[in-house]
Scaffold this motif. Structure first.
Motif, PDB file in Angstrom:
ATOM      1  N   UNK A 202       9.702 -15.262 -10.082  1.00  0.00           N
ATOM      2  CA  UNK A 202       9.139 -13.953  -9.732  1.00  0.00           C
ATOM      3  C   UNK A 202      10.118 -12.879 -10.193  1.00  0.00           C
ATOM      4  N   UNK A 203       9.658 -11.988 -11.066  1.00  0.00           N
ATOM      5  CA  UNK A 203      10.532 -10.939 -11.593  1.00  0.00           C
ATOM      6  C   UNK A 203      10.209  -9.591 -10.923  1.00  0.00           C
ATOM      7  N   UNK A 204      11.181  -8.667 -10.914  1.00  0.00           N
ATOM      8  CA  UNK A 204      10.912  -7.348 -10.326  1.00  0.00           C
ATOM      9  C   UNK A 204       9.670  -6.681 -10.937  1.00  0.00           C
ATOM     10  N   UNK A 205       9.482  -6.851 -12.250  1.00  0.00           N
ATOM     11  CA  UNK A 205       8.323  -6.208 -12.902  1.00  0.00           C
ATOM     12  C   UNK A 205       7.010  -6.751 -12.337  1.00  0.00           C
ATOM     13  N   UNK A 206       6.976  -8.053 -11.973  1.00  0.00           N
ATOM     14  CA  UNK A 206       5.757  -8.616 -11.376  1.00  0.00           C
ATOM     15  C   UNK A 206       5.458  -7.920 -10.050  1.00  0.00           C
ATOM     16  N   UNK A 207       6.520  -7.747  -9.242  1.00  0.00           N
ATOM     17  CA  UNK A 207       6.339  -7.135  -7.921  1.00  0.00           C
ATOM     18  C   UNK A 207       5.823  -5.706  -8.080  1.00  0.00           C
ATOM     19  N   UNK A 208       6.451  -4.971  -9.010  1.00  0.00           N
ATOM     20  CA  UNK A 208       6.063  -3.568  -9.180  1.00  0.00           C
ATOM     21  C   UNK A 208       4.619  -3.453  -9.658  1.00  0.00           C
ATOM     22  N   UNK A 209       4.216  -4.388 -10.509  1.00  0.00           N
ATOM     23  CA  UNK A 209       2.846  -4.304 -11.033  1.00  0.00           C
ATOM     24  C   UNK A 209       1.811  -4.399  -9.895  1.00  0.00           C
ATOM     25  N   UNK A 210       1.967  -5.388  -9.009  1.00  0.00           N
ATOM     26  CA  UNK A 210       0.980  -5.507  -7.926  1.00  0.00           C
ATOM     27  C   UNK A 210       1.158  -4.389  -6.888  1.00  0.00           C
ATOM     28  N   UNK A 211       2.408  -3.984  -6.676  1.00  0.00           N
ATOM     29  CA  UNK A 211       2.639  -2.841  -5.765  1.00  0.00           C
ATOM     30  C   UNK A 211       1.887  -1.617  -6.273  1.00  0.00           C
ATOM     31  N   UNK A 212       1.928  -1.413  -7.585  1.00  0.00           N
ATOM     32  CA  UNK A 212       1.256  -0.239  -8.176  1.00  0.00           C
ATOM     33  C   UNK A 212      -0.248  -0.320  -7.945  1.00  0.00           C
ATOM     34  N   UNK A 213      -0.822  -1.533  -8.129  1.00  0.00           N
ATOM     35  CA  UNK A 213      -2.272  -1.655  -7.882  1.00  0.00           C
ATOM     36  C   UNK A 213      -2.581  -1.361  -6.416  1.00  0.00           C
ATOM     37  N   UNK A 214      -1.713  -1.844  -5.524  1.00  0.00           N
ATOM     38  CA  UNK A 214      -1.922  -1.566  -4.101  1.00  0.00           C
ATOM     39  C   UNK A 214      -1.883  -0.078  -3.827  1.00  0.00           C
ATOM     40  N   UNK A 215      -0.895   0.589  -4.413  1.00  0.00           N
ATOM     41  CA  UNK A 215      -0.743   2.032  -4.190  1.00  0.00           C
ATOM     42  C   UNK A 215      -1.933   2.805  -4.791  1.00  0.00           C
ATOM     43  N   UNK A 216      -2.453   2.298  -5.912  1.00  0.00           N
ATOM     44  CA  UNK A 216      -3.603   2.963  -6.540  1.00  0.00           C
ATOM     45  C   UNK A 216      -4.875   2.743  -5.712  1.00  0.00           C
ATOM     46  N   UNK A 217      -5.000   1.561  -5.112  1.00  0.00           N
ATOM     47  CA  UNK A 217      -6.149   1.321  -4.218  1.00  0.00           C
ATOM     48  C   UNK A 217      -6.080   2.280  -3.037  1.00  0.00           C
ATOM     49  N   UNK A 218      -4.877   2.409  -2.510  1.00  0.00           N
ATOM     50  CA  UNK A 218      -4.603   3.339  -1.424  1.00  0.00           C
ATOM     51  C   UNK A 218      -5.037   4.761  -1.815  1.00  0.00           C
ATOM     52  N   UNK A 219      -4.610   5.196  -2.995  1.00  0.00           N
ATOM     53  CA  UNK A 219      -4.919   6.551  -3.468  1.00  0.00           C
ATOM     54  C   UNK A 219      -6.415   6.734  -3.716  1.00  0.00           C
ATOM     55  N   UNK A 220      -7.129   5.608  -3.917  1.00  0.00           N
ATOM     56  CA  UNK A 220      -8.572   5.686  -4.135  1.00  0.00           C
ATOM     57  C   UNK A 220      -9.366   5.478  -2.841  1.00  0.00           C
ATOM     58  N   UNK A 221      -8.680   5.573  -1.723  1.00  0.00           N
ATOM     59  CA  UNK A 221      -9.382   5.570  -0.435  1.00  0.00           C
ATOM     60  C   UNK A 221      -9.619   4.194   0.161  1.00  0.00           C
ATOM     61  N   UNK A 222      -8.994   3.147  -0.382  1.00  0.00           N
ATOM     62  CA  UNK A 222      -9.144   1.824   0.220  1.00  0.00           C
ATOM     63  C   UNK A 222      -8.070   1.628   1.293  1.00  0.00           C
ATOM     64  N   UNK A 223      -8.427   0.875   2.312  1.00  0.00           N
ATOM     65  CA  UNK A 223      -7.477   0.573   3.375  1.00  0.00           C
ATOM     66  C   UNK A 223      -6.602  -0.604   2.923  1.00  0.00           C
TER      67      UNK A 223
END
Ligand code: SF4
Length: 370
Positions: A202-223
């Motif tokens: 597991x590399x830092x870039x992998x973590x950041x990639x999914x974190x970013x999708x989570x943050x984008x879901x958040x910004x799009x109104x998903x819980x």
């Protein structure tokens, strides 16, 4: 069908003059966009490339960006090209893809140098990844945006493959395509990302990639309160069997069901380490390795805010501190990096060609040149 009238010498000379004047300006505008998608959008909007985005990607794959832009220079498009390069353009937010942002956590200087230099290199890992992703995508059924909206409104479970996401964060337009996202109405349950690599790690870039999708879901109104992230590492070149993605998702949910904290114990630092203090569960199978962890909004926010500071011009790019990465770096082999921590190890040979828009560096494994 009537064949097109041949161009006379006068017209050819005029075309060559216009190309010499306008092509550098066009290329400079394109270089500023940072993404092929944004380039296509700008050209498409200006009527210079009316075909769909897939055609533009195909042209770039086949002829390179330079070749794809050169092909625009036909007599009937010259007026539109002139209007595009000389006319006003609305200021746009910097546009950054999630994969580019994740690469900043490998070495941000590489990302920076790739923006200002033409460098081509063969990369088996990326090629294997693309093939594997295509296989996963092929399993999925087509679903319309209306069906997605209806299922979300009805609160139904939904598993979306290659879901496009866009969010404006810290003055930057972040765009990406998540491999697989499980939703239950407006509740985001699982972000699943596939990596094809010879190293089950597991590399830092992998973590950041999914974190970013989570943050984008958040910004799009998903819980995202109960959102799980799962990174699945599969061997390069492995044949993907039917239902493997569903099996991986099941294993991830089961692993998380055994208890998984979202506590962030990382110390604050200038450049965050996405792995430090991250609580994960690891599942190893013959076919894949899985890392499962919970979405932590503050942690994602910290990693993204640091990366996006570079794109909004708040700070200069930072080079890695790893001598090993610098040794293996193609930009180092091409003597383009002043921040290198070690000399290149001679695994690469560099061929330089003077192109219409500057020097093109072609970096190959050293053996390929013999
Ligand atoms: S030489 Fe090192 S610091 Fe420079 S771009 Fe390559 S990996 Fe980054």
């Amino acid at each position: 069908m009537t064949p097109p009238a041949p161009l006379d010498v006068h017209h050819l000379a005029e075309l060559a003059r216009a190309r010499a004047e306008l092509a550098p300006k066009l290329y400079a505008i394109v270089a500023e966009t940072n993404s092929l998608r944004a380039t296509w959008e700008a050209l498409h909007h200006a009527g210079l490339f009316p075909e769909p985005v897939g055609r533009f990607y195909a042209a770039v794959r086949r002829y390179g960006v330079d070749g794809a832009l050169d092909a625009l220079f036909v007599p009937e498009r010259l007026d539109a090209i002139r209007a595009f390069v000389d006319g006003p353009r609305a200021p746009q937010l910097p546009r950054v893809s999630v994969s580019t942002l994740a690469n900043q956590f490998y070495c941000e200087m590489q990302v920076h140098l790739a923006r200002s230099h033409s460098l081509r290199t063969e990369n088996a890992e990326l090629a294997a990844g693309a093939a594997g992703h295509a296989a996963f995508e092929a399993e999925a059924e087509e679903i319309t945006p209306e069906e997605i909206t209806r299922a979300i409104t009805a609160g139904e479970p939904l598993e979306l493959v290659e879901m496009p996401l866009v969010a404006e964060l810290h003055g930057v337009r972040l765009v990406g395509r998540a491999d697989r996202i499980h939703l239950e109405g407006r509740r985001a349950r699982l972000v699943l990302e596939f990596k094809f690599s010879g190293r089950r790690e597991l590399f830092p870039s992998h973590v950041v990639q999914v974190e970013a999708y989570g943050r984008m879901l958040d910004a799009n109104g998903f819980n995202t309160d109960r959102l799980l992230h799962c990174v699945a590492v599969l061997p390069r070149g492995r044949k993907v069997t039917d239902g493997l993605a569903a099996q991986i998702a099941e294993r991830a949910l089961a692993a998380a069901g055994e208890g998984l904290s979202a506590v962030d114990t990382r110390p604050a630092s200038a450049q965050p380490d996405p792995l430090a203090g991250l609580t994960t569960r690891r599942v190893d199978d013959e076919a894949f390795g899985l890392w499962v962890f919970r979405h932590h909004r503050a942690r994602a926010e910290r990693d993204l805010a640091w990366a996006l500071q570079y794109w909004s011009g708040q700070r200069a790019p930072v080079g890695t501190g790893s001598r090993g990465k610098c040794k293996a770096c193609p930009f180092n082999a091409a003597t383009l990096c002043e921040a290198a921590k070690a000399p290149p190890d001679g695994r690469y040979a560099v061929k330089r060609t003077e192109g219409r828009y500057g020097v093109l560096h072609v970096v190959q494994p050293a053996v390929a040149r013999r």
